[in-house]
Design a protein around this motif. Structure first.
Motif, PDB file in Angstrom:
ATOM      1  N   LEU A 147      -4.291  -5.257  -5.046  1.00 58.16           N
ATOM      2  CA  LEU A 147      -4.741  -5.091  -3.665  1.00 58.16           C
ATOM      3  C   LEU A 147      -4.633  -6.408  -2.906  1.00 58.16           C
ATOM      4  N   MET A 205      -4.029   0.528   2.011  1.00 61.15           N
ATOM      5  CA  MET A 205      -4.597   0.137   0.717  1.00 61.15           C
ATOM      6  C   MET A 205      -5.553   1.178   0.139  1.00 61.15           C
ATOM      7  N   GLY A 209       0.816  -1.198   0.000  1.00 61.97           N
ATOM      8  CA  GLY A 209       0.000   0.000   0.000  1.00 61.97           C
ATOM      9  C   GLY A 209       0.855   1.255   0.000  1.00 61.97           C
ATOM     10  N   TRP A 267      -9.671  -8.370  -1.583  1.00 59.18           N
ATOM     11  CA  TRP A 267      -9.724  -7.316  -0.568  1.00 59.18           C
ATOM     12  C   TRP A 267     -11.153  -7.020  -0.143  1.00 59.18           C
ATOM     13  N   ASN A 276      -2.820  -3.975   6.632  1.00 57.53           N
ATOM     14  CA  ASN A 276      -2.565  -2.853   5.718  1.00 57.53           C
ATOM     15  C   ASN A 276      -3.859  -2.218   5.209  1.00 57.53           C
TER      16      ASN A 276
END
Length: 599
Positions: A193, A181, A70, A167, A177
């Motif tokens: 992602l 992201m 990210g 995700w 994270n």
């Protein structure tokens, strides 16, 4: 429902091109027509069709990477985190799991060249905190399966949810994270992602052991919540929303002859507002904050647990007396507002009943919770993959740190449940126990001991105490000595390292968001003694003083003046000790970031 386009599947291996003005991420596995270009000036992103021309002036460095974690924006620069090394450590329900071995921070900070000097200094201070990200332990990920939910939830979500980008399937509560992201999500970069989890799989190595002709495959997974994550002394209790420090969901999965059984336990700090202010004492005082809010905070915490797991049995392992007793008393009082048919509270004074060596007395606790475990069961799939049973409730265990006493207790419960599952599958005879099979018993103990060590390292910086009992089934002299060493190491880390580490965690998790509109005053630069004060210096002065006092005292018989010198050196040593104690904040590495309320 949105489905995953095969062209948009996660990239598993990429080549990073480092040009003077941009980074280019080129997928090198699977089919993709586009590369990701990231500006080194401001971090802006775009998809491009081909790699830019390379010349002697624009000769790029290249490196293989395995994922983009990210982006993080500081005052002026943007910083991209990528995975540079990975290790396949096992599988989750048949899908490979990778441990992040190394990551790299890529600065996109060329715009800093035109920034004021004060802003450059602040940017440097904050960017140094990002170095902690490269030392973060226990980060795991998978390209194929959602690791953030347990086997029961994953099964209940069904195949439709698995068609979403990974995700979108993930539970944000467990995505390490999640904050980093956001920029990639805004740019609709689903193929880049990759949800990463810290503590989500603290111990992902499977073990296989033979019981007769049967091969039993056991995996132990821990999911660490990111809502109130941090280090031992710097994150205690709960925030106003009921999220607690060191909350971990532990899942024990057994696979055998086509059957799958999953059992969940959770741990977490005492769920109201309390803290320990680091002041160089070995055990800082417990401070209860806004006690009048305790019932509301406890209610919010257990409401969330009931929604997720059903019935809850809260097992409190802290001491009944002393400073811990104050917390236990307030906890028990606050629980009276939430106790119901599906919400129980049980206090078990671990140290009074088990002492420091008689952990076999945990059988007393098991007798008190056995009916709850029997009633609420575990998740079970038959050999056809069909759901037969669900887990209807969860045991929530806590001590003060939710590390040492908690891990010993959870390993005992996990052992008992595994035996029940093996009896049901037909591998164990009626009177069989795990201890009857030495190799299997040893593997199970090591599994839980390593599990406890990993959780402890992330929260306290050292392996778990009392680990010799979990690992060997009994307390050992070597284990007691090791516990003493780890206790001293925790003291040092809590007082002199974890403040900066906590700052870095808050920065990475988005608990502290940097804004150019925020007052940009650099950390105070103290002069004089504060500028050079540190634990090593203080200890060196004390030890030197005591050594000189000892030498002078030995020579007192031949020269009376040495009595005076010995008293002088001893007084200086005591004075330094008293000064350090009274001015703990000078020596303690306290966080410098100002967080929003609740953190």
């Amino acid at each position: 429902m949105e489905r995953v386009d095969p062209k948009e599947m996660l990239h598993t291996k990429m080549r990073l091109w480092e040009f003077p003005d941009q980074y280019v991420v080129e997928p090198i596995e699977g089919k993709s027509d586009s590369c990701l270009a990231i500006s080194r000036v401001d971090g802006s992103m775009s998809l491009i069709d081909e790699i830019p021309d390379c010349t002697s002036v624009r000769a790029p460095r290249t490196q293989t990477i395995f994922g983009v974690i990210g982006m993080l924006k500081l005052l002026a620069g943007v910083y991209v985190l990528v995975i540079t090394e990975r290790e396949c450590v096992g599988s989750y329900l048949g899908h490979p799991i990778f441990k992040m071995s190394s990551l790299k921070v890529l600065p996109c900070d060329h715009s800093l060249n035109n920034s004021p000097m004060e802003q450059k200094k602040m940017e440097s201070e904050f960017s140094m905190l990002l170095n902690a990200a490269e030392r973060t332990s226990g980060l795991y990920f998978s390209y194929d399966v959602n690791l953030t939910v347990n086997a029961q939830r994953l099964h209940n979500l069904g195949d439709e949810s698995k068609m979403l980008p990974l995700w979108r399937q993930a539970d944000p509560k467990y995505v390490w994270n999640n904050y980093m992201m956001e920029s990639l999500i805004d740019n609709k970069l689903d193929q880049y992602l990759l949800p990463v989890i810290q503590g989500n799989i603290l111990f992902a190595r499977n073990f296989q052991a033979a019981i007769g002709r049967n091969i039993v495959d056991v995996t132990l997974i821990a999911r660490r919540c990111t809502r109130r994550t941090g280090t031992r002394m710097w994150r205690r209790g709960a925030d106003s929303d009921g999220y607690v420090a060191n909350f971990v969901e532990s899942e024990q999965i057994v696979q055998l002859n086509g059957f799958t059984a999953s059992f969940i336990q959770v741990r977490g700090s005492i769920p109201f507002l309390w803290e320990q202010i680091v002041d160089l004492t070995y055990k800082p005082k417990f401070e209860i904050v806004r006690l009048d809010e305790a019932p509301r905070v406890v209610e919010r915490h257990f409401l969330d647990l009931r929604k997720r797991y059903g019935s809850v049995l809260a097992v409190d392992l802290v001491n009944k007396h002393g400073s811990e007793g104050r917390l236990s008393e307030k906890y028990a009082n606050a629980m009276q507002h939430v106790i119901s048919e599906d919400m129980r509270y049980l206090h078990f004074d671990f140290h009074r009943i088990c002492g420091h060596i008689h952990f076999e007395r945990l059988s007393i606790l098991y007798d008190q919770i056995e009916e709850f475990l029997r009633k609420n069961g575990y998740f079970f799939l038959n050999e056809k993959g069909e759901k037969v049973d669900e887990q209807l409730g969860v045991v929530r265990t806590n001590c003060i740190d939710c590390l040492d006493r908690t891990n010993v207790t959870q390993s005992m419960i996990g052992r008992k449940m595994l035996e029940k599952q093996l009896h049901r599958i037909g591998v164990f005879a009626a009177d069989d126990t795990i201890s009857k099979y030495p190799h299997f018993d040893e593997s199970f103990k090591i599994l839980w001991a390593n599990h406890g060590d990993d959780i402890s390292i992330q929260y306290s910086g050292t392996p778990a105490l009392k680990g010799d009992f979990v690992r060997c089934g009994k307390r050992t002299v070597q284990g007691i000595v090791k516990d003493g060493w780890n206790a001293l190491a925790r003291y040092y880390l809590n007082n002199f390292c974890d403040g900066t580490k906590q700052d870095a965690i808050d920065l990475l998790q988005g608990h502290y968001i940097i804004s150019v509109n925020r007052e940009m005053s650099p950390p105070s630069q103290n002069g004089g003694l504060e500028a050079i004060a540190s634990l090593p210096l203080a200890l060196a002065l004390v030890i030197t003083g005591l050594l000189l006092a000892s030498i002078s005292l030995r020579q007192a018989r031949s020269d009376f003046r040495h009595i005076f010198y010995s008293l002088l050196w001893a007084s200086i040593s005591l004075g330094i000790t008293a000064f350090v104690r009274a001015n703990g904040r000078i020596f303690c590495n306290r966080p410098r970031l100002h967080k929003p309320n609740g953190y």
